[in-house]
Design a protein around this motif. Structure first.
Motif, PDB file in Angstrom:
ATOM      1  N   ALA A  21      -6.821  -8.487  35.062  1.00  0.00           N
ATOM      2  CA  ALA A  21      -5.646  -8.155  35.523  1.00  0.00           C
ATOM      3  C   ALA A  21      -4.919  -9.462  36.277  1.00  0.00           C
ATOM      4  CB  ALA A  21      -5.944  -7.036  36.632  1.00  0.00           C
ATOM      5  N   PRO A  22      -3.775  -9.357  36.452  1.00  0.00           N
ATOM      6  CA  PRO A  22      -3.164 -10.435  37.022  1.00  0.00           C
ATOM      7  C   PRO A  22      -3.529 -10.730  38.381  1.00  0.00           C
ATOM      8  CG  PRO A  22      -1.399  -9.060  36.025  1.00  0.00           C
ATOM      9  CD  PRO A  22      -2.725  -8.478  35.931  1.00  0.00           C
ATOM     10  N   GLN A  23      -3.859 -11.856  38.843  1.00  0.00           N
ATOM     11  CA  GLN A  23      -4.597 -12.380  40.069  1.00  0.00           C
ATOM     12  C   GLN A  23      -3.783 -11.789  41.201  1.00  0.00           C
ATOM     13  OE1 GLN A  23      -7.782 -14.200  40.619  1.00  0.00           O
ATOM     14  NE2 GLN A  23      -7.343 -13.128  42.440  1.00  0.00           N
ATOM     15  N   GLN A  24      -2.368 -11.719  41.161  1.00  0.00           N
ATOM     16  CA  GLN A  24      -1.554 -11.446  42.493  1.00  0.00           C
ATOM     17  C   GLN A  24      -1.874  -9.943  42.647  1.00  0.00           C
ATOM     18  OE1 GLN A  24      -0.378 -12.354  39.476  1.00  0.00           O
ATOM     19  NE2 GLN A  24       1.589 -11.619  39.171  1.00  0.00           N
ATOM     20  N   TYR A  25      -2.207  -9.175  41.747  1.00  0.00           N
ATOM     21  CA  TYR A  25      -2.427  -7.712  41.816  1.00  0.00           C
ATOM     22  C   TYR A  25      -3.711  -7.112  42.181  1.00  0.00           C
ATOM     23  CZ  TYR A  25       2.352  -7.368  39.991  1.00  0.00           C
ATOM     24  OH  TYR A  25       3.840  -7.742  39.863  1.00  0.00           O
ATOM     25  N   PHE A  26      -4.837  -8.067  42.124  1.00  0.00           N
ATOM     26  CA  PHE A  26      -6.070  -7.828  42.023  1.00  0.00           C
ATOM     27  C   PHE A  26      -7.051  -8.683  42.804  1.00  0.00           C
ATOM     28  CE2 PHE A  26      -8.264  -4.051  40.343  1.00  0.00           C
ATOM     29  CZ  PHE A  26      -9.385  -4.181  39.734  1.00  0.00           C
ATOM     30  N   ARG A  27      -7.564  -8.040  43.679  1.00  0.00           N
ATOM     31  CA  ARG A  27      -8.671  -8.798  44.667  1.00  0.00           C
ATOM     32  C   ARG A  27      -9.758  -9.523  43.711  1.00  0.00           C
ATOM     33  NH1 ARG A  27     -11.258  -4.753  48.782  1.00  0.00           N
ATOM     34  NH2 ARG A  27     -12.004  -6.904  49.718  1.00  0.00           N
ATOM     35  N   ARG A  28     -10.029  -8.962  42.695  1.00  0.00           N
ATOM     36  CA  ARG A  28     -11.109  -9.516  41.580  1.00  0.00           C
ATOM     37  C   ARG A  28     -10.471  -9.234  40.374  1.00  0.00           C
ATOM     38  NH1 ARG A  28     -16.900  -6.977  41.424  1.00  0.00           N
ATOM     39  NH2 ARG A  28     -15.650  -5.068  40.858  1.00  0.00           N
ATOM     40  N   ASN A  29      -9.834 -10.134  39.595  1.00  0.00           N
ATOM     41  CA  ASN A  29      -9.225 -10.053  38.589  1.00  0.00           C
ATOM     42  C   ASN A  29      -9.905  -9.734  37.308  1.00  0.00           C
ATOM     43  OD1 ASN A  29     -10.192 -12.580  38.346  1.00  0.00           O
ATOM     44  ND2 ASN A  29      -8.220 -13.447  37.169  1.00  0.00           N
ATOM     45  N   THR A  30     -10.725  -9.570  37.433  1.00  0.00           N
ATOM     46  CA  THR A  30     -11.822  -9.235  36.329  1.00  0.00           C
ATOM     47  C   THR A  30     -12.545  -8.116  36.547  1.00  0.00           C
ATOM     48  OG1 THR A  30     -13.805 -10.486  36.681  1.00  0.00           O
ATOM     49  CG2 THR A  30     -12.128 -11.262  35.183  1.00  0.00           C
ATOM     50  N   GLY A  31     -12.645  -7.040  35.482  1.00  0.00           N
ATOM     51  CA  GLY A  31     -13.586  -5.914  35.834  1.00  0.00           C
ATOM     52  C   GLY A  31     -13.757  -5.091  34.491  1.00  0.00           C
ATOM     53  N   LYS A  32     -14.231  -4.011  34.617  1.00  0.00           N
ATOM     54  CA  LYS A  32     -14.682  -3.401  33.098  1.00  0.00           C
ATOM     55  C   LYS A  32     -14.101  -2.133  33.432  1.00  0.00           C
ATOM     56  CE  LYS A  32     -18.962  -5.854  32.688  1.00  0.00           C
ATOM     57  NZ  LYS A  32     -20.188  -6.060  32.650  1.00  0.00           N
ATOM     58  N   CYS A  33     -13.768  -1.489  32.076  1.00  0.00           N
ATOM     59  CA  CYS A  33     -13.022  -0.141  31.853  1.00  0.00           C
ATOM     60  C   CYS A  33     -13.816   0.557  31.010  1.00  0.00           C
ATOM     61  CB  CYS A  33     -11.454  -0.371  31.714  1.00  0.00           C
ATOM     62  SG  CYS A  33     -10.589  -0.949  32.930  1.00  0.00           S
ATOM     63  N   PHE A  34     -13.686   1.782  31.147  1.00  0.00           N
ATOM     64  CA  PHE A  34     -14.163   2.844  30.322  1.00  0.00           C
ATOM     65  C   PHE A  34     -13.302   2.900  29.086  1.00  0.00           C
ATOM     66  CE2 PHE A  34     -14.804   7.012  28.230  1.00  0.00           C
ATOM     67  CZ  PHE A  34     -16.299   7.304  28.285  1.00  0.00           C
ATOM     68  N   LEU A  35     -11.724   3.137  29.252  1.00  0.00           N
ATOM     69  CA  LEU A  35     -10.682   2.861  28.408  1.00  0.00           C
ATOM     70  C   LEU A  35      -9.761   1.735  28.624  1.00  0.00           C
ATOM     71  CD1 LEU A  35      -9.934   6.350  27.432  1.00  0.00           C
ATOM     72  CD2 LEU A  35     -11.199   4.744  26.155  1.00  0.00           C
ATOM     73  N   ASN A  36      -9.470   0.662  28.127  1.00  0.00           N
ATOM     74  CA  ASN A  36      -8.510  -0.361  28.473  1.00  0.00           C
ATOM     75  C   ASN A  36      -7.746   0.190  27.404  1.00  0.00           C
ATOM     76  OD1 ASN A  36      -7.045  -2.411  28.925  1.00  0.00           O
ATOM     77  ND2 ASN A  36      -8.758  -3.825  28.914  1.00  0.00           N
ATOM     78  N   LEU A  37      -6.224   0.427  28.020  1.00  0.00           N
ATOM     79  CA  LEU A  37      -5.309   0.818  26.931  1.00  0.00           C
ATOM     80  C   LEU A  37      -4.269  -0.260  26.595  1.00  0.00           C
ATOM     81  CD1 LEU A  37      -4.254   4.236  28.479  1.00  0.00           C
ATOM     82  CD2 LEU A  37      -5.916   3.762  26.839  1.00  0.00           C
ATOM     83  N   ARG A  38      -4.736  -1.483  27.263  1.00  0.00           N
ATOM     84  CA  ARG A  38      -4.006  -3.033  26.841  1.00  0.00           C
ATOM     85  C   ARG A  38      -2.552  -2.747  26.643  1.00  0.00           C
ATOM     86  NH1 ARG A  38      -8.671  -5.896  25.651  1.00  0.00           N
ATOM     87  NH2 ARG A  38     -10.183  -4.729  24.757  1.00  0.00           N
ATOM     88  N   GLY A  39      -1.953  -2.067  27.514  1.00  0.00           N
ATOM     89  CA  GLY A  39      -0.295  -2.204  27.380  1.00  0.00           C
ATOM     90  C   GLY A  39       0.276  -1.235  26.374  1.00  0.00           C
ATOM     91  N   LYS A  40      -0.614  -0.404  25.759  1.00  0.00           N
ATOM     92  CA  LYS A  40       0.119   0.469  24.732  1.00  0.00           C
ATOM     93  C   LYS A  40       0.892   1.588  25.049  1.00  0.00           C
ATOM     94  CE  LYS A  40      -3.614  -0.846  21.429  1.00  0.00           C
ATOM     95  NZ  LYS A  40      -3.113  -1.556  20.573  1.00  0.00           N
ATOM     96  N   SER A  41       1.651   2.307  24.353  1.00  0.00           N
ATOM     97  CA  SER A  41       2.178   3.374  24.926  1.00  0.00           C
ATOM     98  C   SER A  41       1.387   4.732  24.005  1.00  0.00           C
ATOM     99  CB  SER A  41       3.604   3.541  24.293  1.00  0.00           C
ATOM    100  OG  SER A  41       4.273   2.526  25.027  1.00  0.00           O
ATOM    101  N   LEU A  42       0.618   5.513  24.915  1.00  0.00           N
ATOM    102  CA  LEU A  42      -0.298   6.545  24.316  1.00  0.00           C
ATOM    103  C   LEU A  42      -0.062   7.691  25.216  1.00  0.00           C
ATOM    104  CD1 LEU A  42      -3.243   4.261  23.646  1.00  0.00           C
ATOM    105  CD2 LEU A  42      -2.024   5.341  21.903  1.00  0.00           C
ATOM    106  N   THR A  43      -0.380   8.989  24.545  1.00  0.00           N
ATOM    107  CA  THR A  43      -0.832  10.082  25.183  1.00  0.00           C
ATOM    108  C   THR A  43      -2.132  10.499  24.711  1.00  0.00           C
ATOM    109  OG1 THR A  43       1.375  11.183  25.193  1.00  0.00           O
ATOM    110  CG2 THR A  43      -0.385  12.751  25.402  1.00  0.00           C
ATOM    111  N   ILE A  44      -2.886  10.849  25.914  1.00  0.00           N
ATOM    112  CA  ILE A  44      -4.469  11.007  25.942  1.00  0.00           C
ATOM    113  C   ILE A  44      -4.489  12.737  26.370  1.00  0.00           C
ATOM    114  CG2 ILE A  44      -6.767  10.544  26.706  1.00  0.00           C
ATOM    115  CD1 ILE A  44      -5.710   7.754  26.882  1.00  0.00           C
ATOM    116  N   MET A  45      -4.856  13.338  25.619  1.00  0.00           N
ATOM    117  CA  MET A  45      -4.939  14.669  25.653  1.00  0.00           C
ATOM    118  C   MET A  45      -6.195  15.498  25.645  1.00  0.00           C
ATOM    119  SD  MET A  45      -2.566  17.917  24.405  1.00  0.00           S
ATOM    120  CE  MET A  45      -1.068  17.119  25.056  1.00  0.00           C
TER     121      MET A  45
END
Length: 211
Positions: free
Chosen positions: A21-45
């Motif tokens: 994540a951008p450093q200015q938005y996140f105290r720790r700019n790295t983490g881990k996600c179950f789903l990283n959508l990477r800026g895509k446009s998606l519907t998850i249903m």
């Protein structure tokens, strides 16, 4: 623009995806996600609350130890995301981390994520309709950071509060349109202002009588 359908079931994984994540938005700019959508446009249903992403955050008392403490549910920087009929449960580092994106969450359950339900940062706009936010811990059901604009309509907040994170020098505070929601919280109050980065609760809490 695709729609991804998630069949009923409880989904877990051990190989969480890296999230930068951008450093200015996140105290720790790295983490881990179950789903990283990477800026895509998606519907998850999902198929109702029977479709559950499960972070195992409280399973066996492991919520505050690695690797569980750095795991988030759904995250993205950018994109246009719709979440519908999905349950996101017990991710210690938060159910969702959304930055500079457009987000719609409806008919879903966000349940027991220690670092909050949905963290909204940057230029994010969000519409939240007909959801249950249940027993979300440190950062509350919604974490609203400067610049975000959120509409929350017909949601239920159970043992869960809403936090405004406001930098002392901010000229663009978060905006929240709050319509026909139900809040059931303890004496801490439903909405709390928190200075960022100091993370100190202010005395300007809004009393439950407001609602």
């Amino acid at each position: 623009g695709d729609t991804i359908f998630i069949k009923q079931g409880s989904y877990t994984r051990s190989d969480f995806v890296q999230f930068d994540a951008p450093q200015q938005y996140f105290r720790r700019n790295t983490g881990k996600c179950f789903l990283n959508l990477r800026g895509k446009s998606l519907t998850i249903m999902g198929e109702g609350s029977g479709s559950m992403l499960y972070g195992e955050g409280h399973d066996g008392g492991r919520a505050h130890v690695e690797p569980y403490s750095s795991r988030m549910g759904i995250c993205t920087v950018g994109g246009n995301v719709t979440i519908d009929r999905l349950r996101i449960k017990e991710f210690q580092a938060g159910c969702m981390q959304i930055i500079d994106a457009q987000l719609t969450v409806k008919n879903s359950i966000l349940d027991g994520c220690d670092m909050g339900g949905i963290q909204l940062r940057g230029s994010t706009t969000a519409v939240l309709v007909n959801n249950y936010f249940v027993a979300l811990m440190n950062a509350g059901s919604l974490g609203l950071w400067e610049k975000v604009n959120v509409k929350a309509i017909n949601n239920t907040f159970i043992r869960s509060q809403i936090n405004y994170f406001i930098h002392p020098n901010s000229t663009e505070p978060p905006m929240l349109t709050f319509i026909n929601n139900i809040i059931d919280v303890d004496d801490t109050g439903p909405i709390i202002q928190v200075d960022w980065p100091e993370w100190l609760p202010k005395k300007s809490e809004i009393s439950k009588s407001t609602f």
